[in-house]
Design a protein around this motif. Structure first.
Motif, PDB file in Angstrom:
ATOM      1  N   ALA A 176       7.099  -1.888   5.307  1.00  0.00           N
ATOM      2  CA  ALA A 176       7.904  -0.374   5.946  1.00  0.00           C
ATOM      3  C   ALA A 176       8.355   0.182   4.741  1.00  0.00           C
ATOM      4  CB  ALA A 176       8.991  -0.807   7.101  1.00  0.00           C
ATOM      5  N   VAL A 177       9.672  -0.676   3.917  1.00  0.00           N
ATOM      6  CA  VAL A 177      10.241  -0.079   2.568  1.00  0.00           C
ATOM      7  C   VAL A 177       9.158   0.898   1.594  1.00  0.00           C
ATOM      8  CG1 VAL A 177      10.690  -1.786   1.557  1.00  0.00           C
ATOM      9  CG2 VAL A 177      12.647  -0.320   1.546  1.00  0.00           C
ATOM     10  N   ILE A 178       8.010   0.312   1.361  1.00  0.00           N
ATOM     11  CA  ILE A 178       7.441   0.627   0.188  1.00  0.00           C
ATOM     12  C   ILE A 178       7.228   2.007   0.598  1.00  0.00           C
ATOM     13  CG2 ILE A 178       5.398  -1.009   1.062  1.00  0.00           C
ATOM     14  CD1 ILE A 178       5.114  -0.834  -2.379  1.00  0.00           C
ATOM     15  N   ALA A 179       6.946   2.404   2.093  1.00  0.00           N
ATOM     16  CA  ALA A 179       6.008   3.389   2.695  1.00  0.00           C
ATOM     17  C   ALA A 179       6.999   4.826   2.187  1.00  0.00           C
ATOM     18  CB  ALA A 179       6.124   3.328   3.837  1.00  0.00           C
ATOM     19  N   ASP A 180       8.360   4.090   1.805  1.00  0.00           N
ATOM     20  CA  ASP A 180       9.727   5.187   2.213  1.00  0.00           C
ATOM     21  C   ASP A 180       9.652   5.923   0.546  1.00  0.00           C
ATOM     22  OD1 ASP A 180      11.026   6.701   3.484  1.00  0.00           O
ATOM     23  OD2 ASP A 180      12.806   5.400   3.184  1.00  0.00           O
ATOM     24  N   TYR A 181       8.367   5.737  -0.237  1.00  0.00           N
ATOM     25  CA  TYR A 181       8.454   6.407  -1.954  1.00  0.00           C
ATOM     26  C   TYR A 181       7.647   7.580  -1.404  1.00  0.00           C
ATOM     27  CZ  TYR A 181       9.304   2.232  -4.458  1.00  0.00           C
ATOM     28  OH  TYR A 181      10.505   1.383  -5.727  1.00  0.00           O
ATOM     29  N   VAL A 182       6.810   7.676   0.180  1.00  0.00           N
ATOM     30  CA  VAL A 182       6.183   9.190   0.046  1.00  0.00           C
ATOM     31  C   VAL A 182       7.309   9.530   0.465  1.00  0.00           C
ATOM     32  CG1 VAL A 182       4.766   9.926   1.685  1.00  0.00           C
ATOM     33  CG2 VAL A 182       3.774   7.376   1.083  1.00  0.00           C
ATOM     34  N   ASN A 183       8.596   9.143   0.809  1.00  0.00           N
ATOM     35  CA  ASN A 183       9.573  10.417   1.189  1.00  0.00           C
ATOM     36  C   ASN A 183      10.738  10.892   0.130  1.00  0.00           C
ATOM     37  OD1 ASN A 183       8.161  10.326   3.542  1.00  0.00           O
ATOM     38  ND2 ASN A 183       9.793   8.438   4.272  1.00  0.00           N
ATOM     39  N   SER A 184      10.317   9.614  -0.705  1.00  0.00           N
ATOM     40  CA  SER A 184      11.509   9.915  -1.569  1.00  0.00           C
ATOM     41  C   SER A 184      11.220  12.092  -2.379  1.00  0.00           C
ATOM     42  CB  SER A 184      11.348   9.211  -2.205  1.00  0.00           C
ATOM     43  OG  SER A 184      11.056   8.781  -3.301  1.00  0.00           O
ATOM     44  N   VAL A 185      12.831  11.410  -3.425  1.00  0.00           N
ATOM     45  CA  VAL A 185      12.570  12.992  -4.081  1.00  0.00           C
ATOM     46  C   VAL A 185      12.423  12.318  -5.359  1.00  0.00           C
ATOM     47  CG1 VAL A 185      14.390  13.558  -2.801  1.00  0.00           C
ATOM     48  CG2 VAL A 185      15.136  12.518  -5.182  1.00  0.00           C
ATOM     49  N   ALA A 186      11.818  11.174  -5.921  1.00  0.00           N
ATOM     50  CA  ALA A 186      11.116  11.268  -6.995  1.00  0.00           C
ATOM     51  C   ALA A 186       9.881  11.973  -7.764  1.00  0.00           C
ATOM     52  CB  ALA A 186      11.172   9.842  -6.979  1.00  0.00           C
ATOM     53  N   ASP A 187      10.729  12.408  -9.384  1.00  0.00           N
ATOM     54  CA  ASP A 187       9.419  12.959  -9.579  1.00  0.00           C
ATOM     55  C   ASP A 187       8.903  11.541 -10.756  1.00  0.00           C
ATOM     56  OD1 ASP A 187      10.545  15.616  -9.518  1.00  0.00           O
ATOM     57  OD2 ASP A 187      12.455  14.391  -9.862  1.00  0.00           O
ATOM     58  N   VAL A 188       9.524  10.312 -11.088  1.00  0.00           N
ATOM     59  CA  VAL A 188       8.468   9.708 -11.762  1.00  0.00           C
ATOM     60  C   VAL A 188       9.086   8.192 -11.897  1.00  0.00           C
ATOM     61  CG1 VAL A 188       8.266   8.131 -15.049  1.00  0.00           C
ATOM     62  CG2 VAL A 188       8.418  11.202 -14.562  1.00  0.00           C
TER      63      VAL A 188
END
Ligand SMILES: [Zn+2]
Length: 387
Positions: A176-188
């Protein structure tokens, strides 16, 4: 009340509610309280880096040695014959790492404090004790029009990178936690661990989802380094199914990943925030493996050197190096600077509660001296960037 009693009462009031015991599963016994000797075969050179003067802060790079205490630094310094890139730091401070519900923290709560400026519960990632999401320095940077990213050696579902970009009450809920990267603001995002991004039980392919969101997806650092990127490129570089290989096998992977992240993020004229983690120091503290722990610490130090050299040239970049907590209860009990020999003991297979160092280099470094809460570090960063 006399002064002594008063200060005793004050100290008791200040001690947070804690559960000090760690579960037996976290406490392997290999190497415990026995003297372990390590001699570094090939010491590396260290240069003096001229610190920049008088410029404003445009960029901030936060470097976290997971589980790194002064004993780790002192042991690494001795093994490398009395020199580390870290010695170029202009300021040193101390950080109190306890979390909201325990004296001895973990990378979930410890990293969340460094990311957001708030203490949370043991094992929580990017959320407060009530489970409410906490915005991190990445989000702060993003909202100011700056670029942001992370570069780490641990699998991306591990706590520290998630503390900055994801939100979950219990870090053990890895899918579940790794799936949250999809919603993050990260550029790199540069880090290993694609095995939980593709071929998932829920049928999702997170790398495809990220590609659909406009990210360039790279499966090796070589591919990313060779890619012709647009000025505003947003990328995920996720090599290796799990962690990166051991330090002696992977070469200067973290240094390359960090410099590539900086290269991409620094195209933004408004500046950037980057979190870099020497993630695996913690693992070899847990395993009480002094040789690999030193190799990881030296790898992190060489990365610090490369980052400080870039920052010195740039002149507008504040570099902060700290830890989320200590790991292993490491103690340097003997050694020889000329031989690069260290004799160490571990006192635990878990984390300990000792204060951890904060090192700072570049404009604004003077704000990171003294004794502070781990939460003060991001709060100070935010204040400095607002100026
Ligand atoms: Zn740990």
């Amino acid at each position: 009340m006399n002064t002594y009693i008063k200060s005793l009462v004050a100290a008791l009031v200040l001690v947070p509610a804690v559960a000090s015991a760690q579960t037996p599963a976290e406490l392997p016994t290999k190497g415990r309280d026995t003297q372990l000797t390590y001699v570094m075969p090939n010491p590396y050179n260290v240069e003096v880096i001229q610190a920049p003067k008088g410029k404003k802060i445009k960029n901030v790079i936060l470097m976290i040695g997971d589980g790194m205490s002064l004993n780790h630094v002192g042991s690494a310094w001795t093994a490398n014959r009395g020199k580390l890139w870290l010695d170029n730091s202009q300021t040193v401070g101390l950080s109190k790492t306890y979390c909201a519900n325990r004296l001895i923290t973990d990378s979930g709560a410890g990293g969340t404090a460094l990311a957001s400026g708030f203490k949370t519960n043991y094992h929580s990632v990017g959320v407060d004790p009530d489970g409410k999401p906490l915005p991190s320095l990445n989000v702060f940077a993003h909202e100011r029009g700056m670029s942001n990213g992370v570069a780490v050696t641990c699998r991306l579902w591990d706590a520290t990178p998630c503390d900055f970009l994801c939100h979950i009450v219990d870090r053990d809920n890895e899918d579940a936690v790794i799936a949250d990267y999809v919603n993050s603001v990260a550029d790199v995002v540069i880090g290993p661990g694609y095995e939980k991004m593709v071929g998932r039980k829920d049928g999702r392919n997170l790398l495809n989802e990220l590609r659909d969101k406009g990210y360039g997806i790279y499966s090796s650092l070589d591919d990313l380094e060779n890619a012709k990127l647009k000025k505003d490129a947003r990328v995920y570089c996720v090599p290796y199914p799990h962690d990166v290989p051991l330090p002696l096998e992977r070469g200067n992977w973290l240094e390359r990943a960090s410099l590539k992240a900086i290269d991409i993020l620094s195209k933004n004229p408004k500046g950037f925030f980057l979190m870099i983690e020497g993630s695996q120091l913690d693992d070899y503290g847990h395993f009480n493996d002094i040789k690999t722990l030193m190799e990881e610490t030296h790898d992190f130090d060489r990365t610090i050197g490369a980052v400080m050299k870039w920052a010195a040239k740039d002149g507008e970049t504040l570099v902060i190096v700290t830890a989320d907590h200590e790991c292993g209860g490491l103690t340097l009990v003997d050694g020889d600077l000329n031989e690069g020999r260290i004799v160490c003991k571990f006192s635990t297979g878990g984390h300990s509660g000792v204060l951890v160092p904060i090192y700072a280099f570049g404009p604004g470094h003077e704000n990171f001296t003294g004794i502070m809460e781990n939460t003060d570090i991001p709060r100070k960063v935010i204040e400095l960037l607002k100026k």
